[in-house]
Design a protein around this motif. Structure first.
Motif, PDB file in Angstrom:
ATOM      1  N   ALA A  35       1.207  -0.910  -0.189  1.00 43.53           N
ATOM      2  CA  ALA A  35      -0.480   0.367   0.049  1.00 43.53           C
ATOM      3  C   ALA A  35       0.742   1.000  -0.124  1.00 43.53           C
ATOM      4  O   ALA A  35       1.893   0.831   0.775  1.00 43.53           O
ATOM      5  N   GLY A  36       0.732   2.409  -0.677  1.00 44.73           N
ATOM      6  CA  GLY A  36       1.404   3.850  -1.197  1.00 44.73           C
ATOM      7  C   GLY A  36       2.097   3.147  -1.415  1.00 44.73           C
ATOM      8  O   GLY A  36       2.578   4.466  -1.609  1.00 44.73           O
ATOM      9  N   LEU A  37       2.729   2.337  -2.324  1.00 43.59           N
ATOM     10  CA  LEU A  37       4.225   1.790  -3.573  1.00 43.59           C
ATOM     11  C   LEU A  37       3.857   1.647  -4.585  1.00 43.59           C
ATOM     12  O   LEU A  37       2.894   0.853  -4.870  1.00 43.59           O
ATOM     13  N   SER A  38       4.867   2.172  -5.951  1.00 42.88           N
ATOM     14  CA  SER A  38       4.785   2.030  -7.091  1.00 42.88           C
ATOM     15  C   SER A  38       5.987   1.491  -7.077  1.00 42.88           C
ATOM     16  O   SER A  38       7.159   1.495  -6.810  1.00 42.88           O
ATOM     17  N   ARG A  39       5.957  -0.540  -7.821  1.00 42.51           N
ATOM     18  CA  ARG A  39       6.988  -0.531  -7.527  1.00 42.51           C
ATOM     19  C   ARG A  39       7.105  -1.468  -9.081  1.00 42.51           C
ATOM     20  O   ARG A  39       6.420  -1.681 -10.115  1.00 42.51           O
ATOM     21  N   THR A  40       8.616  -1.655  -9.129  1.00 41.21           N
ATOM     22  CA  THR A  40       9.034  -2.137 -10.523  1.00 41.21           C
ATOM     23  C   THR A  40       9.897  -3.320 -10.743  1.00 41.21           C
ATOM     24  O   THR A  40      11.092  -3.559  -9.579  1.00 41.21           O
ATOM     25  N   THR A  41       9.868  -4.702 -11.166  1.00 42.69           N
ATOM     26  CA  THR A  41      10.484  -5.651 -11.035  1.00 42.69           C
ATOM     27  C   THR A  41      11.686  -5.634 -11.262  1.00 42.69           C
ATOM     28  O   THR A  41      11.908  -5.448 -12.794  1.00 42.69           O
ATOM     29  N   LEU A  42      12.901  -5.786 -11.018  1.00 40.48           N
ATOM     30  CA  LEU A  42      13.783  -6.396 -12.051  1.00 40.48           C
ATOM     31  C   LEU A  42      14.006  -7.647 -12.548  1.00 40.48           C
ATOM     32  O   LEU A  42      15.193  -7.545 -12.999  1.00 40.48           O
ATOM     33  N   ARG A  43      13.826  -8.473 -11.127  1.00 42.82           N
ATOM     34  CA  ARG A  43      14.169  -9.964 -11.332  1.00 42.82           C
ATOM     35  C   ARG A  43      13.722 -10.715 -10.657  1.00 42.82           C
ATOM     36  O   ARG A  43      12.683  -9.979  -9.267  1.00 42.82           O
ATOM     37  N   ALA A  44      12.750 -12.286 -10.825  1.00 40.98           N
ATOM     38  CA  ALA A  44      12.751 -12.732 -10.087  1.00 40.98           C
ATOM     39  C   ALA A  44      13.088 -13.884  -9.849  1.00 40.98           C
ATOM     40  O   ALA A  44      14.121 -14.444 -10.604  1.00 40.98           O
ATOM     41  N   SER A  45      13.634 -14.833  -8.572  1.00 41.45           N
ATOM     42  CA  SER A  45      14.056 -15.702  -8.127  1.00 41.45           C
ATOM     43  C   SER A  45      12.992 -17.150  -7.025  1.00 41.45           C
ATOM     44  O   SER A  45      12.434 -16.207  -6.877  1.00 41.45           O
TER      45      SER A  45
END
Length: 308
Positions: free
Chosen positions: A158-168
């Motif tokens: 909540a309250g954050l915007s995110r950009t995914t860099l990688r997933a593991s």
């Protein structure tokens, strides 16, 4: 009417509010503790209000007036940075201050690489770093203590915007002579009775409970430590096993003892490494440039692996 206080005084006040002490603010601002104290006392005199409660040997606390003024002081400093950055942008280069937050367990693996590369591209940008637990970094973003932060993504933020860099995908490490060391995969249920070694810092405990629950088992947590290197060293000595998120860059502990990484056969979701900013804040050009650089550097198979 011209202001009768300086931006430097506001910078010192914000630093003390962020760090909780004059001494810590002095380190952050590369100033003397006496200079910080004198500047803030003069700021209080000029504003006509007390901003801080000084507590001997216990740091400082904001007064009600200090709490109200803090946000305005942060906004003024941001505007001043933007004026400087805008002027230098006319020359075709990025400049100004950019504060980056990072989940502490990720710092040694992400920050040196990103800071080194980014400052080579944009030497006029003044990077500042803060680190802490996941929740501390989320709070820092929402409160404006940092512009962007590197975190793991767990559920809705909540309250954050995110950009995914990688997933593991989560996996386990065991001593090189452990019975499952040469296996192609293992289930957490098979290891449930063995000692589990985890980081004491969140979200390690939540991860263990969640992953074991999905595997239909309960973790046998034996040791907790705030040092991931201690976790790996204890595993290498055969004192237990550990769950990690992303691949460690070496297969030995700091003592030089070998470790084995074993994939998990359980149906666990990948965990995303993200770069986030407060949803209510429009990222500066500097923040957008850092985000793009982090995406380019960390995304994909060529990026550095990190640790739970």
């Amino acid at each position: 009417m011209a202001a009768n206080f300086s931006l430097r005084q506001l910078e010192y006040f914000v630093a003390v509010a962020d760090t909780g002490s004059m001494s810590a603010a002095a380190v952050r601002c590369h100033a003397s503790q006496a200079g910080i104290s004198t500047a803030i006392a003069d700021l209080e005199r000029r504003l006509g209000v007390q901003l801080l409660i000084r507590r001997r040997a216990k740091g400082v606390a904001l007064t009600e007036a200090g709490s109200r003024i803090l946000g305005r002081a942060q906004a003024m400093l941001t505007q001043a940075d933007e004026i400087t950055a805008g002027a230098q942008a006319e020359e075709g280069r990025l400049a100004g201050r950019l504060t980056i937050g990072c989940y502490a367990a990720l710092t040694p693996f992400l920050i040196p690489l990103l800071v080194d590369g980014f400052t080579r591209l944009h030497p006029a940008v003044n990077l500042e770093l803060i680190e802490g637990e996941q929740d501390e970094m989320r709070q820092a973003l929402v409160q404006g203590s940092c512009d962007i932060a590197l975190l793991y993504a767990f559920g809705d933020e909540a309250g954050l915007s995110r950009t995914t860099l990688r997933a593991s995908r989560p996996y386990v490490i065991v001593a090189a002579d452990h019975p499952v060391a040469e296996r192609e995969s293992v289930s957490l249920a098979e290891l449930a009775d063995e000692p589990l070694i985890i980081c004491a810092e969140p979200p390690a405990r939540h991860n263990a409970d969640h992953w074991f629950s999905l595997a239909g088992a309960r973790p046998n947590i034996r040791y907790r430590t705030s040092s991931i290197e201690a976790v790996r060293s204890m595993v290498a000595r055969g004192l237990g096993f550990a769950t990690l998120i992303q691949t460690w860059p070496t297969d030995t502990s700091v003592e030089g003892l070998p470790l084995a990484s074993v994939p998990l056969s359980d149906p666990l979701d990948d965990v995303e490494l993200v770069i986030a900013h407060a949803s209510h804040v429009v990222p500066t050009q500097r923040a957008r440039a850092f985000l793009q650089y982090a995406e380019k550097t960390l995304a994909g198979p060529g990026g550095p692996d990190t640790v739970n």
